[in-house]
Design a protein around this motif. Structure first.
Motif, PDB file in Angstrom:
ATOM      1  N   GLU A   7       0.833  -1.203   0.000  1.00 38.54           N
ATOM      2  CA  GLU A   7       0.000   0.000   0.000  1.00 38.54           C
ATOM      3  C   GLU A   7       0.869   1.256   0.000  1.00 38.54           C
ATOM      4  OE1 GLU A   7      -3.104   2.217  -0.697  1.00 38.54           O
ATOM      5  OE2 GLU A   7      -3.169   0.033  -0.687  1.00 38.54           O
ATOM      6  N   TYR A   8       2.065   1.181   0.580  1.00 38.14           N
ATOM      7  CA  TYR A   8       3.012   2.294   0.534  1.00 38.14           C
ATOM      8  C   TYR A   8       3.375   2.606  -0.925  1.00 38.14           C
ATOM      9  CZ  TYR A   8       7.480   4.758   0.932  1.00 38.14           C
ATOM     10  OH  TYR A   8       8.503   5.655   0.804  1.00 38.14           O
ATOM     11  N   GLU A  66       2.479   5.922  -5.990  1.00 39.23           N
ATOM     12  CA  GLU A  66       1.902   6.082  -7.328  1.00 39.23           C
ATOM     13  C   GLU A  66       0.847   7.188  -7.325  1.00 39.23           C
ATOM     14  OE1 GLU A  66       0.586   3.148 -10.868  1.00 39.23           O
ATOM     15  OE2 GLU A  66      -0.488   2.820  -8.985  1.00 39.23           O
ATOM     16  N   ARG A  67       0.034   7.244  -6.273  1.00 42.34           N
ATOM     17  CA  ARG A  67      -0.976   8.303  -6.186  1.00 42.34           C
ATOM     18  C   ARG A  67      -0.306   9.679  -6.125  1.00 42.34           C
ATOM     19  NH1 ARG A  67      -3.333   4.243  -3.047  1.00 42.34           N
ATOM     20  NH2 ARG A  67      -2.667   5.138  -1.060  1.00 42.34           N
ATOM     21  N   ILE A  68       0.834   9.769  -5.436  1.00 42.92           N
ATOM     22  CA  ILE A  68       1.587  11.026  -5.406  1.00 42.92           C
ATOM     23  C   ILE A  68       2.087  11.367  -6.808  1.00 42.92           C
ATOM     24  CG2 ILE A  68       3.741  12.106  -4.591  1.00 42.92           C
ATOM     25  CD1 ILE A  68       3.264  10.581  -1.929  1.00 42.92           C
ATOM     26  N   ALA A  69       2.649  10.384  -7.505  1.00 38.42           N
ATOM     27  CA  ALA A  69       3.188  10.614  -8.849  1.00 38.42           C
ATOM     28  C   ALA A  69       2.113  11.122  -9.807  1.00 38.42           C
ATOM     29  CB  ALA A  69       3.808   9.322  -9.387  1.00 38.42           C
ATOM     30  N   TYR A  70       0.875  10.679  -9.627  1.00 37.37           N
ATOM     31  CA  TYR A  70      -0.213  11.101 -10.501  1.00 37.37           C
ATOM     32  C   TYR A  70      -0.969  12.318  -9.971  1.00 37.37           C
ATOM     33  CZ  TYR A  70       0.603   6.873 -13.198  1.00 37.37           C
ATOM     34  OH  TYR A  70       1.186   5.892 -13.975  1.00 37.37           O
ATOM     35  N   GLY A  71      -0.446  12.919  -8.884  1.00 35.77           N
ATOM     36  CA  GLY A  71      -1.037  14.143  -8.361  1.00 35.77           C
ATOM     37  C   GLY A  71      -2.339  13.955  -7.610  1.00 35.77           C
ATOM     38  N   LYS A  72      -2.640  12.720  -7.211  1.00 36.98           N
ATOM     39  CA  LYS A  72      -3.900  12.453  -6.510  1.00 36.98           C
ATOM     40  C   LYS A  72      -3.823  12.798  -5.025  1.00 36.98           C
ATOM     41  CE  LYS A  72      -5.278   8.886  -9.767  1.00 36.98           C
ATOM     42  NZ  LYS A  72      -5.583   7.476  -9.977  1.00 36.98           N
ATOM     43  N   VAL A  73      -2.619  12.742  -4.452  1.00 35.34           N
ATOM     44  CA  VAL A  73      -2.384  13.148  -3.061  1.00 35.34           C
ATOM     45  C   VAL A  73      -1.061  13.912  -3.020  1.00 35.34           C
ATOM     46  CG1 VAL A  73      -3.696  11.250  -2.013  1.00 35.34           C
ATOM     47  CG2 VAL A  73      -1.262  10.969  -2.442  1.00 35.34           C
ATOM     48  N   PRO A  74      -0.899  14.830  -2.059  1.00 31.92           N
ATOM     49  CA  PRO A  74       0.334  15.614  -2.005  1.00 31.92           C
ATOM     50  C   PRO A  74       1.509  14.797  -1.439  1.00 31.92           C
ATOM     51  CG  PRO A  74      -1.105  16.231  -0.198  1.00 31.92           C
ATOM     52  CD  PRO A  74      -1.877  15.252  -1.056  1.00 31.92           C
ATOM     53  N   PRO A  75       2.734  15.125  -1.834  1.00 35.28           N
ATOM     54  CA  PRO A  75       3.910  14.416  -1.315  1.00 35.28           C
ATOM     55  C   PRO A  75       4.000  14.433   0.213  1.00 35.28           C
ATOM     56  CG  PRO A  75       4.542  15.821  -3.147  1.00 35.28           C
ATOM     57  CD  PRO A  75       3.105  16.135  -2.832  1.00 35.28           C
ATOM     58  N   GLU A  76       3.544  15.518   0.821  1.00 30.71           N
ATOM     59  CA  GLU A  76       3.600  15.627   2.291  1.00 30.71           C
ATOM     60  C   GLU A  76       2.785  14.545   2.987  1.00 30.71           C
ATOM     61  OE1 GLU A  76       2.029  18.564   0.513  1.00 30.71           O
ATOM     62  OE2 GLU A  76       4.114  18.736  -0.126  1.00 30.71           O
ATOM     63  N   SER A  77       1.864  13.909   2.259  1.00 30.43           N
ATOM     64  CA  SER A  77       1.032  12.864   2.867  1.00 30.43           C
ATOM     65  C   SER A  77       1.879  11.679   3.330  1.00 30.43           C
ATOM     66  CB  SER A  77      -0.056  12.405   1.896  1.00 30.43           C
ATOM     67  OG  SER A  77       0.525  11.821   0.734  1.00 30.43           O
ATOM     68  N   LEU A  78       3.079  11.522   2.781  1.00 34.50           N
ATOM     69  CA  LEU A  78       3.965  10.436   3.232  1.00 34.50           C
ATOM     70  C   LEU A  78       4.405  10.616   4.678  1.00 34.50           C
ATOM     71  CD1 LEU A  78       6.298   9.727   0.182  1.00 34.50           C
ATOM     72  CD2 LEU A  78       4.567   8.224   1.166  1.00 34.50           C
TER      73      LEU A  78
END
Length: 164
Positions: A124-125, A130-142
């Protein structure tokens, strides 16, 4: 030393055609076996990096050792303050707590088998990345899931200089 005893008596068989693929060139991951399918013994994935592509930014795991086996090509790996250039057949093992990162060497491709032991549920990580790469969630969500996936981000001037 801690001995990990898998809690499963069954073999794990993953056919290449059945492995979930995350991403598309220049960085592709094939999710092979997660911790839940190995009784907690390990998690493993195959990462293909094209034309000097970055793999993972500097980070460490507090509970897991990470093994990098170069199936083909040439990669750069950060291990502590050392940048190692690894080629086909080379093995790099990073203990818990040591900052590390990886990428294809500049202008090169790299095909890497990665094993994390003991296993951590990480598929899931990678889907999150992948969701970050496609702009679906921000990088800071990590930052919110570092503990969940035992992946703690770090800064490395050594790595930054090597990747310029």
């Amino acid at each position: 030393m801690t001995l990990i005893v898998p809690s499963s008596d069954d073999s794990v068989i993953v056919r290449g055609a059945d492995a979930e693929t995350v991403g598309a060139g220049p960085t592709t991951l094939r999710l092979l076996a997660d911790s839940s399918s190995t009784g907690g013994a390990l998690s493993t994935q195959r990462v293909t990096l094209l034309d000097g592509a970055n793999g993972a930014a500097p980070h460490h795991h507090s509970r897991s050792t990470e093994l990098f086996y170069l199936l083909d090509g040439t990669a750069q790996l950060l291990s502590g303050e050392q940048v190692v250039t690894a080629g086909r057949g080379d093995l790099v093992i990073v203990p818990p707590g040591l900052d590390h990162a990886f990428a294809a060497a500049p202008g090169e491709n790299a095909d890497i088998l990665i094993v994390i032991t003991p296993g951590v549920e990480r598929f899931e990580y990678f889907r999150h990345l992948e969701r970050i790469a496609y702009g679906k969630v921000p990088p800071e969500s990590l930052l919110d899931v570092q503990e969940l996936y035992d992946t703690y981000f770090a800064q490395s001037e050594t790595w930054n200089l090597a990747r310029q």
